[in-house]
Each structure stands twice: as C-alpha cells, then as structure tokens.
Design an enzyme around this catalytic site. Structure first.
Site, mmCIF file in Angstrom:
data_model
loop_
_atom_site.group_PDB
_atom_site.id
_atom_site.type_symbol
_atom_site.label_atom_id
_atom_site.label_comp_id
_atom_site.label_asym_id
_atom_site.label_seq_id
_atom_site.Cartn_x
_atom_site.Cartn_y
_atom_site.Cartn_z
ATOM 1 N N HIS A 37 9.559 -39.826 87.969
ATOM 2 C CA HIS A 37 8.345 -39.977 87.154
ATOM 3 C C HIS A 37 8.176 -38.780 86.214
ATOM 4 O O HIS A 37 7.870 -38.942 85.032
ATOM 5 C CB HIS A 37 7.105 -40.034 88.052
ATOM 6 C CG HIS A 37 7.069 -41.158 89.036
ATOM 7 N ND1 HIS A 37 7.103 -40.958 90.393
ATOM 8 C CD2 HIS A 37 6.975 -42.504 88.851
ATOM 9 C CE1 HIS A 37 7.015 -42.127 91.020
ATOM 10 N NE2 HIS A 37 6.952 -43.081 90.114
ATOM 11 N N GLY A 148 11.399 -46.162 83.269
ATOM 12 C CA GLY A 148 12.654 -45.655 83.816
ATOM 13 C C GLY A 148 13.730 -46.731 83.883
ATOM 14 O O GLY A 148 13.451 -47.897 84.176
#
Ligand code: AMP
Length: 282
Positions: A37, A148
């Site tokens: 993250h 991601g």
C-alpha cells in the site's frame, strides 16, 4: 493529516482542493497497511499535490463464508503510517455511511474480463469492487487513482470501467511489493501460521518456474500450468483455486504463450486464500 468519516465532508474537502487547482491522488485500500500500500502512497505523493487514502473494508465485495468479519483492521496504526508519509487526508467511512438504509445501486463491468479468475471463484466480488471504487471516485474526485498489480484483474477491470464510463481520471498501476523471500505482501498474510507461511512461498515460486519455462522457450499454456500445479501440490496445506495463463490485456484465451501474458494464481494455504501473478511480454 485530516481523517474524514463522512461522505459529504470528504467531498467538500476534495471540491475545495480542486477549486484551489490541486491535483488529487487517491489510493483506495481496505486498510491494515503494509509496504505494498505504502509504495502506492509514495508514488501518489510524488506525482500529485494532495493525496487521499481511503480505508474501507467493503462488505459488498465479500461473498458468503468469506473473511469480511475477520479481515484485519487497525485504523490507529494505519493513520499513524499515513501521517508519516505526509498524506493530506484519510477517508475512513462506516458501512452505513457508504451504504445507507435502502442503498441499491450497483456498477458492473461486463465481458470475459470479469467472468474469469477471481470473478469465477468469487461471484459478485468485482461488482462490489467497481461499485465502491465508483463511489470513492465521486467522493474524492481524484485526477489520478493508484492500484496495485498485485490485484491485476481488479486493475484491468477498473481501467475498463474508467474508459467505458468516462470517469475523468487516470489509473496508475504500481508493481507488486514482496517480502524478502518473495511472498507478495497482503493484509491477509497475518492469517498464516508458521508452517503455512512456509508453504505460501510456493505461489511466487510457481510464478518463478513459469517465468523460467517461458524464457526458455516453452509456448504451451497447458505445459506451463501443469508444471506450476505440480509444484504447488507438492507443498503441504495448499489447495489450488486456479492457475491460469491469459492474454495480459483483456484476459482472452491464448492459443500459445505469446505477446502480453498474465500468469495468475489463487491458492488456499490452510484457510487463507492468497493470490499472485506475473505479467510478461513474450
Ligand atoms: P487492499 O487493501 O488489499 O484492497 O489493497 C489496496 C490496494 O493496494 C490495491 O490496489 C492493491 O492492489 C494494492 N496492493 C495490495 N498489496 C500489494 C502489494 N503487495 N504490492 C503492490 N500493491 C499492493
């Protein structure tokens, strides 16, 4: 750093930033933050004037019998990490705030991109994802949103949604961040006990094997998949959900391994379902 829990306050803040001419970057997460993250947060910080990180465990994207209740949560720790990164705002709404009584609108991306891989094994999952992400886009008004490559199919679906629904923003995909031994970082890794953690390494090992075979000239989808499956099955506590190789642009089937290729897998290790993938240009 400001922490918003109300939709209206978050949206007013975002509108104000836009009026000031600021470029807003958004990093949507379910919290319990790790370096995967934070890599997206750092990229957003480098590329935007202000960064919003959303933290919301979205019940719509969890199926019956999945881990919605157990999913790890620690807003205090997450907020401290984000403060340290210099993030301007965190958006952490309650479920009621996002889905008030009577809420019933769904955003659904069509086509085979949502029907395969996790879309097949987790019915309704991506509808939950695209619905919450659409809401987050409308609330946070980002010019750029960061996702991601760890969730490759999710990123592809969101890119398609942005294109087809004309959201006025750009999607940036960040590379997969791994532990030093190769395990892809995931909030769910905390579920693994010591023995399972060892077996979990087989996901990245199977991708490494696929890369090696493909780089050595193997073009048969079936042969590469078989080698991966055999390796995974040789480890204790593993239960394969899927091992697939598809076109890396749109998840269409491949007659042979050529062009942009996505090798993707989902494996249950003990009770924990883990995913990983490899995007290759052959
Ligand atoms: P999650 O909190 O798991 O919903 O993830 C939030 C965002 O972080 C998604 O865009 C994920 O793809 C991304 N992400 C999660 N794990 C990693 C990782 N290991 N490397 C890079 N991005 C990740």
């Amino acid at each position: 750093m400001q922490v918003f829990t109300r939709v209206q306050e978050m949206q007013e803040w975002s509108l104000q930033q836009k009026r000031l001419g600021k470029k807003i970057g958004l990093v949507p997460t379910m919290g319990y933050l790790h370096d995967g993250h934070l890599s997206l947060v750092r990229r957003a910080k480098a590329e935007c004037d202000v960064v919003i990180v959303s933290i919301f465990v979205n019940p719509l994207q969890f199926g019956v019998g999945e881990d919605y209740e157990e999913y790890p949560r620690d807003l205090t720790r997450d907020a401290a990490l984000l403060e340290k990164e210099g993030v301007e705002a965190t958006f952490a709404p309650s479920v009621k705030e996002m889905y008030p009584q009577g809420y019933s609108t769904t955003i659904e991306v069509g086509g085979e991109i949502t029907a395969k891989l996790c879309g097949k094994s987790r019915p309704g999952h991506f509808k939950g994802v695209t619905t919450v992400v659409s809401k987050l886009f409308n609330i946070c008004l980002p010019e750029v949103a960061y996702f991601g490559q760890k969730d490759a199919q999710q990123a592809m679906i969101i890119e398609k949604m942005v294109r087809e629904l004309n959201f006025p923003l750009r999607i940036v995909r960040g590379p997969i961040v791994r532990e030093s031994d190769g395990l892809a970082m995931s909030s769910r890794n905390v579920y693994l006990n010591e023995e399972e953690r060892k077996s979990a390494l087989v996901l990245s090992q199977a991708l490494g094997l696929a890369r090696e075979l493909i780089e050595n000239g193997e073009t048969s989808v079936g042969k590469v998949k078989e080698a991966m499956i055999n390796l995974i099955n040789s480890k204790p506590f593993t239960d394969i959900d899927y091992v697939e190789i598809y076109n890396g642009e749109d998840l269409s089937d491949l007659a042979e391994i050529k062009g942009k290729v996505l090798v993707a897998l989902a494996v249950r290790v003990g009770k924990t379902r883990l995913i990983d993938n490899l995007l290759l240009e052959v």
